[in-house]
Design an enzyme around this catalytic site. Structure first.
Site, PDB file in Angstrom:
ATOM      1  N   GLY A  65      86.177  43.749  42.205  1.00 18.24           N
ATOM      2  CA  GLY A  65      85.782  42.701  43.121  1.00 18.24           C
ATOM      3  C   GLY A  65      84.304  42.748  43.405  1.00 18.24           C
ATOM      4  O   GLY A  65      83.518  43.366  42.667  1.00 18.24           O
ATOM      5  N   PHE A 112      82.567  44.246  45.739  1.00 18.37           N
ATOM      6  CA  PHE A 112      81.957  45.490  46.187  1.00 18.37           C
ATOM      7  C   PHE A 112      82.440  46.717  45.435  1.00 18.37           C
ATOM      8  O   PHE A 112      82.124  47.839  45.815  1.00 18.37           O
ATOM      9  CB  PHE A 112      82.212  45.689  47.677  1.00 18.37           C
ATOM     10  CG  PHE A 112      81.575  44.632  48.530  1.00 18.37           C
ATOM     11  CD1 PHE A 112      80.245  44.290  48.378  1.00 18.37           C
ATOM     12  CD2 PHE A 112      82.318  43.953  49.489  1.00 18.37           C
ATOM     13  CE1 PHE A 112      79.653  43.323  49.168  1.00 18.37           C
ATOM     14  CE2 PHE A 112      81.735  42.981  50.277  1.00 18.37           C
ATOM     15  CZ  PHE A 112      80.392  42.655  50.112  1.00 18.37           C
ATOM     16  N   ASP A 161      88.434  36.919  54.712  1.00 15.34           N
ATOM     17  CA  ASP A 161      88.403  36.820  53.245  1.00 15.34           C
ATOM     18  C   ASP A 161      89.824  36.729  52.693  1.00 15.34           C
ATOM     19  O   ASP A 161      90.174  37.420  51.737  1.00 15.34           O
ATOM     20  CB  ASP A 161      87.678  38.019  52.649  1.00 15.34           C
ATOM     21  CG  ASP A 161      87.255  37.765  51.188  1.00 15.34           C
ATOM     22  OD1 ASP A 161      87.202  36.583  50.785  1.00 15.34           O
ATOM     23  OD2 ASP A 161      86.999  38.735  50.466  1.00 15.34           O
TER      24      ASP A 161
END
Length: 647
Positions: free
Chosen positions: A456, A458, A582
């Site tokens: 993803g 991060f 999110d």
């Protein structure tokens, strides 16, 4: 048709794909008795002027077509059928007929037994002339825009067996004259605007099998004559009204009923023990009232119960163990009450997806999935002589916060002294002891590509096996070169260390250390979910398409409910409300039982209460980030972070 086959008596072509208009030539088939074409695609108007010559007609059925224009005058053709004196069935439901019911309906075919006009576009009121149809057995007017009061004359039709008035705009009181319909078996009046009380005269309907008065404006108490009507064998629903008082003990006379729904009212008092006499009961819904007391032990006799919902009441006491012995029970909702003590583990309680216990803060034990505290074997000491709870609780919380904060600073300092020693944040009796960087390398086979689950913004997620106990986990390794990754790590720790819910992805531990090259290393160790993310099920990658991944309608519904339950917990049942910020399919993870868990709290925000309106809660942090395509549009216009963004 009519010219070629003048001696035609029966012409039936239902459930096909016929289109176009009804042929005018059928008027030449003077012997026609049955004209039956339901569930087709016929359009325009019925040529009633021509069909009026069919005096032998017994059944005229055009249910579920596309007849009518939706305008005033569509039903004027009924006046042309006055000569069809043998007509017994007239089916016109599920079309596009508009306008009002003409008064000429009073002059129609006294032999008529069944009239269906439901799910059209009819407005206005029911003409009093309906009382002239003395042989009428069934009348369907559901799903229109009819309003006003229901005329009392309907109660004078002695042969009535079925009446459908549901999903309209009827108002005024429920006619007590309906109690004269002693042959009535089915009565549907839900989703209207009926007011006043429920007439006790319904108790005279000794053949009534299903009765639905839900979603109206009814008030007063439940008449014992209605709740004790022993003929009710399918369903009684009077939910979502404004009924008060207690549930009468006469409910025990419903010995053959399959479904009882009295939810969403203002009932008080205890659940009567006589419910245990309802031997055929399969679905019991009492949620959303003000009921008190404990769950009656007499319910143990109801071996066929499949659903019980008693949530959102003021019930208390312990959860009876017999609920776990009801072999047919599939769904149990006891949330938002005041139950206490140990939660059973048997039967329905062994399946966390079939039970909801939210909002019962004094429960303990149960299977691990419920994340309840362990039950203490010691008796509680009397609080006398101790600090009052209102003083004691804030002091305890403050001390706990200061201790946790001190430990965090000490741990961060300690990390700099040792490369392989982890710094771990713990939620009391929840997170396991930490793991070191070298242990995570061993668990993931050196962060092998073969163990890569996904990646993803991060970082990346790897499947791993912890060397100390063989636990299969998901290891989320943060890419600290990515701006915001370290902040995401801290945010996720803050969000996850104090929350627990069966539909949230559980954190096993965290590791903040140094890798073999001397670089900072941060990782989250999470529960491993066998079925991966919802995104992979909805949008499989090219290399996954060979493995069919299909979600049934029930699975999709269950996943939606799971996600909604998680959000409800975060927004309304945490000490400080949390916004996920999110929410997207890749952050919804499915376990081996296809139960959904919401994960990835890197962008989560804690909210400060600014008013009593949850849509106006102000965030402590600014500079929201999210995933393109999933960011709520109002955030782009400068709106504050709110729970509405998640929803």
């Amino acid at each position: 048709m009519g010219i070629t086959l003048p001696n035609l008596e029966v012409f039936a072509g239902g459930v096909n794909k016929f289109t176009g208009t009804v042929p005018l030539s059928l008027s030449n088939a003077s012997r026609l008795q049955v004209l039956d074409f339901p569930e087709n695609g016929l359009t325009r108007a019925i040529p009633a002027e021509n069909l009026a010559t069919l005096q032998s007609l017994v059944r005229l059925n055009f249910d579920q077509n596309r007849l009518g224009s939706g305008k005033t005058g569509d039903l004027n053709f009924l006046s042309f059928l006055v000569n069809c004196t043998s007509l017994e069935v007239l089916g016109l439901k599920g079309n596009h007929f508009g306008g009002e019911l003409p008064a000429s309906i009073a002059n129609l075919f006294t032999q008529l037994k069944k009239l269906t006009l439901g799910t059209n576009l009819i407005h206005g009121s029911i003409p009093n002339g309906i009382g002239n149809l003395i042989n009428l057995i069934s009348l369907g007017l559901e799903g229109n825009y009819l309003g006003g009061s229901v005329p009392d004359v309907i109660g004078k039709l002695p042969k009535f067996q079925g009446l459908w008035l549901n999903v309209n705009q009827f108002s005024g009181p429920v006619p007590s004259s309906l109690g004269n319909l002693t042959s009535l078996t089915r009565l549907f009046m839900e989703e209207n605007k009926f007011g006043g009380s429920i007439p006790p005269s319904f108790g005279n309907c000794k053949n009534l099998q299903i009765h639905n008065l839900s979603s109206n404006n009814l008030n007063g108490t439940i008449p014992k004559e209605v709740i004790g009507l022993s003929s009710l064998s399918i369903s009684l629903s009077i939910s979502n009204n404004f009924l008060t008082g207690s549930l009468p003990s006469e409910v025990g006379d419903l010995k053959n009923i399959g479904e009882l729904d009295i939810s969403g009212n203002k009932l008080s008092g205890e659940i009567p023990g006589t419910l245990g006499s309802c031997n055929s009961l399969e679905r019991l819904h009492l949620q959303g009232n003000k009921l008190e007391g404990s769950i009656p032990l007499t319910l143990e006799k109801l071996r066929g119960l499949e659903e019980i919902d008693i949530s959102r009441n003021n019930l208390s006491g312990k959860i009876p163990k017999f609920l776990g012995n009801l072999g047919s029970l599939k769904h149990l909702n006891i949330s938002h009450n005041n139950f206490e003590g140990e939660l059973p583990r048997e039967g329905i309680f062994s399946n966390a997806s079939g039970v909801s216990i939210l909002g019962n803060n004094r429960l303990c034990g149960g299977i691990p999935e419920f994340l309840l505290p362990a039950c203490s074997s010691k008796k509680r000491h009397s609080p006398r002589g101790l600090l009052a709870p209102k003083v004691f609780n804030p002091i305890t919380c403050t001390l706990a916060f200061l201790i946790a904060l001190s430990c965090s600073f000490a741990a961060c300092s300690y990390v700099k002294k040792s490369r392989d020693r982890p710094v771990t944040w713990h939620s009391y009796m929840d997170w396991k002891s930490g793991v070191s960087y070298s242990q995570l390398v061993q668990a993931t086979d050196g962060f092998s590509v073969d163990n890569l689950i996904g990646s993803g913004s991060f970082g990346s997620v790897y499947k791993g096996v912890l060397p100390n106990d063989g636990t299969v986990v998901a290891v989320k390794v943060l890419n600290l070169q990515q701006e915001g990754a370290s902040k995401s790590f801290i945010g996720e720790c803050k969000a996850l260390r104090s929350i627990r819910h069966r539909n949230l992805l559980k954190i096993v531990t965290v590791c903040s250390s140094i890798d073999n090259q001397g670089n900072d290393f941060k990782s989250l160790v999470l529960e491993f979910m066998e079925n991966g993310s919802l995104d992979h099920w909805l949008h499989p990658r090219d290399d996954e398409k060979s493995q069919p991944k299909r979600l049934s309608l029930i699975q999709r519904l269950n996943i939606a409910i799971d996600v909604a339950s998680a959000l409800d917990y975060l927004h309304h049942h945490c000490e400080t409300a949390i916004v996920h910020c999110d929410l997207k399919p890749s952050n919804v993870i499915l376990d081996e039982d296809m139960v959904a868990h919401v994960g990835d709290f890197g962008l989560a925000r804690f909210l400060l209460q600014a008013s009593n309106d949850p849509t106006k809660i102000q965030t402590m942090l600014v500079g929201l980030k999210g995933s393109i395509g999933y960011i709520p549009p109002e955030y782009g216009m400068g709106s504050q972070v709110s729970i509405m963004g998640d929803i």
